[in-house]
Scaffold this active site. Structure first.
Site, PDB file in Angstrom:
ATOM      1  N   GLY A 279       0.829  -1.204   0.000  1.00 31.08           N
ATOM      2  CA  GLY A 279       0.000   0.000   0.000  1.00 31.08           C
ATOM      3  C   GLY A 279       0.863   1.255   0.000  1.00 31.08           C
ATOM      4  CB  ALA A 280       1.795   3.671  -2.438  1.00 28.59           C
ATOM      5  N   GLY A 281      -0.388   4.349   0.492  1.00 27.91           N
ATOM      6  CA  GLY A 281      -1.145   5.430   1.128  1.00 27.91           C
ATOM      7  C   GLY A 281      -0.198   6.192   2.045  1.00 27.91           C
TER       8      GLY A 281
ATOM      9  CB  VAL B 166      -2.287  -7.087  -1.519  1.00 25.01           C
ATOM     10  CG1 VAL B 166      -2.110  -8.125  -0.419  1.00 25.01           C
ATOM     11  CG2 VAL B 166      -1.038  -6.228  -1.691  1.00 25.01           C
TER      12      VAL B 166
ATOM     13  CD  GLU C 137     -12.371  17.831   5.676  1.00 23.86           C
ATOM     14  OE1 GLU C 137     -11.917  16.902   4.982  1.00 23.86           O
ATOM     15  OE2 GLU C 137     -11.645  18.620   6.316  1.00 23.86           O
TER      16      GLU C 137
ATOM     17  CD  GLN D  42      -2.447  15.057  13.646  1.00 17.38           C
ATOM     18  OE1 GLN D  42      -1.796  15.753  14.392  1.00 17.38           O
ATOM     19  NE2 GLN D  42      -3.757  15.108  13.625  1.00 17.38           N
TER      20      GLN D  42
ATOM     21  CE  LYS E 179      -8.572  19.933   5.484  1.00 18.00           C
ATOM     22  NZ  LYS E 179      -8.599  18.781   6.380  1.00 18.00           N
TER      23      LYS E 179
END
Ligand code: FAD
Ligand code: NAD
Length: 409
Positions: A15-17, A86, A175, A323, A383
């Protein structure tokens, strides 16, 4: 007992998050070419800013702004990138099964992110959209535009076509409605539709929007969004989603709200692959130890939304956020370098929470940063600072210049 490798140890990152990419870019800074074989696996050839997907879904930000080519941020002399999906992890065999092959590892980092949590509510999977990735965000944007186009070309207008329902008024739901509040007037102008005909309805089961957040800031957000034409249904739970809209219940009252678009933003769970691979999980999230290791597997680390850690201050899980995922990636890269070099003690992961800012469109926001409450342009400015900082940590100043947000006014 110490592990002694007669060959370069293999580190595989899934995973490239935020969690996976931060582990990768920090690891490539720490390790020399000959110290480890690092392989990053991701289903796309790009990383995307998950925290910007609501903007892509509303159509206020082009999706290309949110995605970053992986080859632009990894050092290919140190990291081997495999674009594949995956399907399973077999920890007993130290093996990962991909759609088009398999990989073995000495150390595994799992950063496969989140899935939408539908709580088994009837019809949601089939009939509602969810903000899951770039493709799903694009699909939402295209669908809304199509509904507007269809409506404008109708002789006998069906107003429900241009009703948009958002399930959940957590941070994602709020949001998203903030972006839609800005986007709808543009769409009305584009398709010659009276703004008063369009409904954006945000349905929240709890007695308030943004449950648990600062009440003064919540009041600000609600009245700001209501002034921009957003309807809130508070204390109202979505019970079913049909091809026509949703069924909601408040107290004993059941009501149908017809809509051309339903977007479910009422919760997330960890990636199902982790649970299906036999790791013990709660809503898909594995309770990791202070070094981010999965229980019973000293060489398997889990970062981001598929991991779970308890906040000792309130005995509740930390919320799954970018975060924390990014901080985990930084900590884990250091610890993996220590393990590879057998050079000392591992450092425990402790989240350093700097605050939360919730956008209400690009031009307004609410937040608590370093314990201080902010609203309006100051919060909107903050933000963008946060968004640009994430880019800086992922790809350095050039990436900030290329993809950063500088529309401060
Ligand atoms: P993700 O960012 O979800 O990335 C997972 C990666 O794994 C993706 O690249 C995906 O393509 C890949 N992948 C998934 N499955 C497979 C597979 N089977 N095979 C190969 N690759 C796979 N948090 C904040 O702190 N601040 C915010 O302002 C904020 N805003 C948000 C706004 C929205 C609209 C949303 C939805 C979330 C927001 N969050 C925010 C939460 C935050 O985005 C997540 O906590 C964060 O993305 C989790 O990071 P991750 O590394 O676990 O996974
Ligand atoms: P969430 O779980 O935080 O909020 C989901 C909301 O949906 C809750 O308010 C819940 O009461 C409501 N809900 C649940 N079932 C419902 C039903 N049947 N009908 C109506 N309402 C229902 O989920 P999220 O907003 O997707 O956030 C996921 C994570 O991402 C959180 O950790 C959040 O902090 C993080 N996030 C952060 C930001 C930010 O920092 N700006 C932005 C977006 C997301």
């Amino acid at each position: 007992m110490d592990v002694i490798f007669l060959r370069k140890p293999k580190i595989v990152i899934l995973g490239a998050g935020y969690g996976g990419i931060m582990t990768t870019v920090n690891l490539q800074k720490k390790l020399g070419v000959n110290e480890a074989d690092i392989t990053l696996v991701n289903n796309n050839d790009y990383h995307y800013q998950t925290t910007w997907l609501h903007e892509n879904a509303a159509g206020t930000l082009h999706h290309d702004r949110s995605r970053i080519q992986i080859n632009d941020i990894i050092d290919r002399s140190k990291v081997n990138f495999v674009q594949d999906t995956v399907s399973k992890i077999i920890p007993e065999e130290r093996k990962v099964i991909l759609d088009n092959g398999e990989l073995t590892y000495d150390y595994l980092v799992v950063g496969l992110g989140y899935e939408s949590e539908t709580f088994g509510i009837k019809g949601l999977k089939e009939n509602a959209f969810a903000i899951a990735n770039i493709s799903s965000a694009r699909q939402i944007k295209e669908h809304i535009e199509y509904q507007f186009a269809k409506y404008s070309n109708m002789r006998e207008k069906k107003d429900e076509l241009i009703t948009i329902i958002i399930g959940g008024a957590g941070f994602t739901g709020i949001e998203l409605v903030g972006e839609l509040a800005n986007r709808i007037p543009e769409l009305c102008q584009e398709f010659d539709i009276d703004r008063d005909k369009v409904r954006v309805v945000c349905v929240e089961a709890a007695p308030m929007i943004l449950p648990g957040f600062d009440p003064e800031l919540v009041d600000y957000a609600r009245s700001y969004l209501e002034r921009k034409g957003i309807e809130f249904r508070i204390g109202t739970a979505i019970k079913e989603c049909t091809t026509e809209g949703i069924i909601v219940a408040k107290d004993d009252q059941v009501e149908e709200i017809k809509a051309g678009t339903v977007i479910w933003a009422a919760g997330v769970r960890g990636n199902g692959i982790v649970e299906e691979s036999g790791f013990e999980a709660m809503r898909g999230r594995v309770k990791v130890d202070p070094y981010l290791r999965a229980p019973g597997h000293d060489n398997v680390f889990i970062v981001g939304d598929s991991s779970l850690m308890i906040n000792p201050e309130n005995d509740r899980p930390y919320p799954p956020t970018a975060q924390i995922a990014m901080q985990q990636g930084i900590n884990l890269a250091s610890n993996l370098a220590v393990l590879i070099r057998d050079s000392g003690n591992l450092e425990e992961f402790k989240p350093d929470l700097k605050g939360t800012v919730c956008s209400l469109g690009h031009d307004d926001a609410i937040g608590v940063v370093f314990g201080k409450k902010i609203v309006g342009w100051q919060a909107a400015f903050m933000k963008k600072v946060i968004d640009n900082r994430a880019l800086l940590l992922i790809g350095g100043p050039m990436l900030v210049l290329k993809k950063g947000k500088f529309n401060f006014l």
